[in-house]
Design an enzyme around this catalytic site. Structure first.
Site, mmCIF file in Angstrom:
data_model
loop_
_atom_site.group_PDB
_atom_site.id
_atom_site.type_symbol
_atom_site.label_atom_id
_atom_site.label_comp_id
_atom_site.label_asym_id
_atom_site.label_seq_id
_atom_site.Cartn_x
_atom_site.Cartn_y
_atom_site.Cartn_z
ATOM 1 N N LYS A 34 -27.100 -14.990 37.614
ATOM 2 C CA LYS A 34 -27.108 -15.544 36.248
ATOM 3 C C LYS A 34 -25.683 -15.682 35.721
ATOM 4 O O LYS A 34 -25.444 -16.051 34.572
ATOM 5 C CB LYS A 34 -27.841 -14.596 35.299
ATOM 6 C CG LYS A 34 -29.345 -14.634 35.318
ATOM 7 C CD LYS A 34 -29.886 -13.941 34.052
ATOM 8 C CE LYS A 34 -30.452 -12.600 34.321
ATOM 9 N NZ LYS A 34 -30.965 -11.914 33.148
ATOM 10 N N LYS A 37 -23.894 -13.110 35.173
ATOM 11 C CA LYS A 37 -23.706 -11.973 34.251
ATOM 12 C C LYS A 37 -23.259 -10.759 35.052
ATOM 13 O O LYS A 37 -23.925 -10.356 36.006
ATOM 14 C CB LYS A 37 -25.045 -11.629 33.577
ATOM 15 C CG LYS A 37 -25.325 -12.365 32.302
ATOM 16 C CD LYS A 37 -26.498 -11.677 31.555
ATOM 17 C CE LYS A 37 -26.563 -12.182 30.138
ATOM 18 N NZ LYS A 37 -27.548 -11.502 29.316
HETATM 19 N N1 C2G Z 1 -32.356 -10.261 22.385
HETATM 20 C C1 C2G Z 1 -32.705 -10.348 21.036
HETATM 21 N N2 C2G Z 1 -31.756 -10.187 20.106
HETATM 22 C C2 C2G Z 1 -30.471 -9.922 20.457
HETATM 23 C C3 C2G Z 1 -30.113 -9.830 21.823
HETATM 24 C C4 C2G Z 1 -31.087 -10.006 22.786
HETATM 25 O O1 C2G Z 1 -33.884 -10.584 20.697
HETATM 26 N N3 C2G Z 1 -29.549 -9.758 19.483
HETATM 27 C C5 C2G Z 1 -33.417 -10.472 23.376
HETATM 28 C C6 C2G Z 1 -33.139 -11.685 24.262
HETATM 29 O O2 C2G Z 1 -33.521 -12.880 23.601
HETATM 30 C C7 C2G Z 1 -34.011 -11.379 25.471
HETATM 31 C C8 C2G Z 1 -33.969 -9.832 25.538
HETATM 32 O O3 C2G Z 1 -33.498 -9.368 24.259
HETATM 33 O O4 C2G Z 1 -35.346 -11.797 25.227
HETATM 34 C C9 C2G Z 1 -33.043 -9.345 26.617
HETATM 35 O O5 C2G Z 1 -31.766 -9.927 26.380
HETATM 36 P P1 C2G Z 1 -30.775 -10.058 27.639
HETATM 37 O O6 C2G Z 1 -30.670 -8.725 28.289
HETATM 38 O O7 C2G Z 1 -29.548 -10.761 27.208
HETATM 39 O O8 C2G Z 1 -31.655 -10.988 28.601
HETATM 40 P P2 C2G Z 1 -31.163 -12.270 29.425
HETATM 41 O O9 C2G Z 1 -29.914 -11.918 30.146
HETATM 42 O O10 C2G Z 1 -31.196 -13.398 28.499
HETATM 43 O O11 C2G Z 1 -32.286 -12.357 30.563
HETATM 44 O O12 C2G Z 1 -35.450 -14.577 33.290
HETATM 45 C C10 C2G Z 1 -34.989 -14.398 31.956
HETATM 46 C C11 C2G Z 1 -33.676 -13.658 31.915
HETATM 47 O O13 C2G Z 1 -33.703 -12.538 32.790
HETATM 48 C C12 C2G Z 1 -33.380 -13.190 30.486
#
Ligand code: C2G
Length: 153
Positions: free
Chosen positions: A45, A47
């Site tokens: 990703k 990341k």
């Molecule tokens: N999130 C949120 N508010 C934030 C930060 C994150 O609601 N201030 C939510 C994101 O929208 C996501 C979840 O928390 O639904 C996890 O965030 P991340 O760890 O950043 O997930 P991400 O890297 O976007 O991975 O297959 C899908 C991906 O694996 C999603």
């Protein structure tokens, strides 16, 4: 009939944005499944995670809103996960809006509002700024704060 919701995410440096999302999932279903992205999948990703998968999974598993944690190892696994766990709702933050509509043949797809003013990226930036302050400046600042605190007593 008990409802199952699933979500996917990295959950690095676990914060209140993650917590509020998981809380909302627990309000929309009886069983909450969270697929935590593995370190390898995160590299795909683009990341780089600070906290390794095992620890991120352990933290998410300990959250009272969560019933099951599975590893997220590929983009493709969502289809088989939805079938395997008999999922009723797939939910994820609105930053992914539209990206997973293909699941709507199998389950309800919901994109949830993100929590404002907090993100892992922001936390890393704040930490970097804090650590770049010279130790001497920090010491002096804390001294001033201590004097002010005593004056207020
Ligand atoms: N999130 C949120 N508010 C934030 C930060 C994150 O609601 N201030 C939510 C994101 O929208 C996501 C979840 O928390 O639904 C996890 O965030 P991340 O760890 O950043 O997930 P991400 O890297 O976007 O991975 O297959 C899908 C991906 O694996 C999603």
């Amino acid at each position: 009939m008990s409802k199952v919701v699933i979500t996917y995410g990295t959950f690095d440096m676990f914060h209140v944005g993650h917590l509020k999302l998981l809380q909302r999932l627990s309000e929309m279903a009886d069983r909450v499944i969270v697929a935590v992205s593995t370190d390898e999948f995160n590299l795909g990703k683009g990341k780089k995670t600070l906290i390794p998968y095992e620890q991120r999974a352990q933290i998410v598993e300990s959250i009272k809103y969560v019933d099951l944690v599975i590893p997220e190892e590929s983009w493709e696994q969502k289809l088989q996960d939805v079938k395997k766990y008999d999922v009723d709702i797939f939910a994820i933050g609105e930053d992914w809006k539209g990206k997973f509509d293909f699941l709507s043949d199998l389950c309800e797809v919901r994109y949830l509002e993100r929590t404002k003013d907090i993100s892992t990226t922001e936390l890393k930036r704040s930490l970097k700024n804090f650590l770049s302050i010279p130790q001497e400046d920090l010491r002096q600042a804390f001294e001033v704060l201590e004097l002010l605190r005593r004056d207020l007593e």
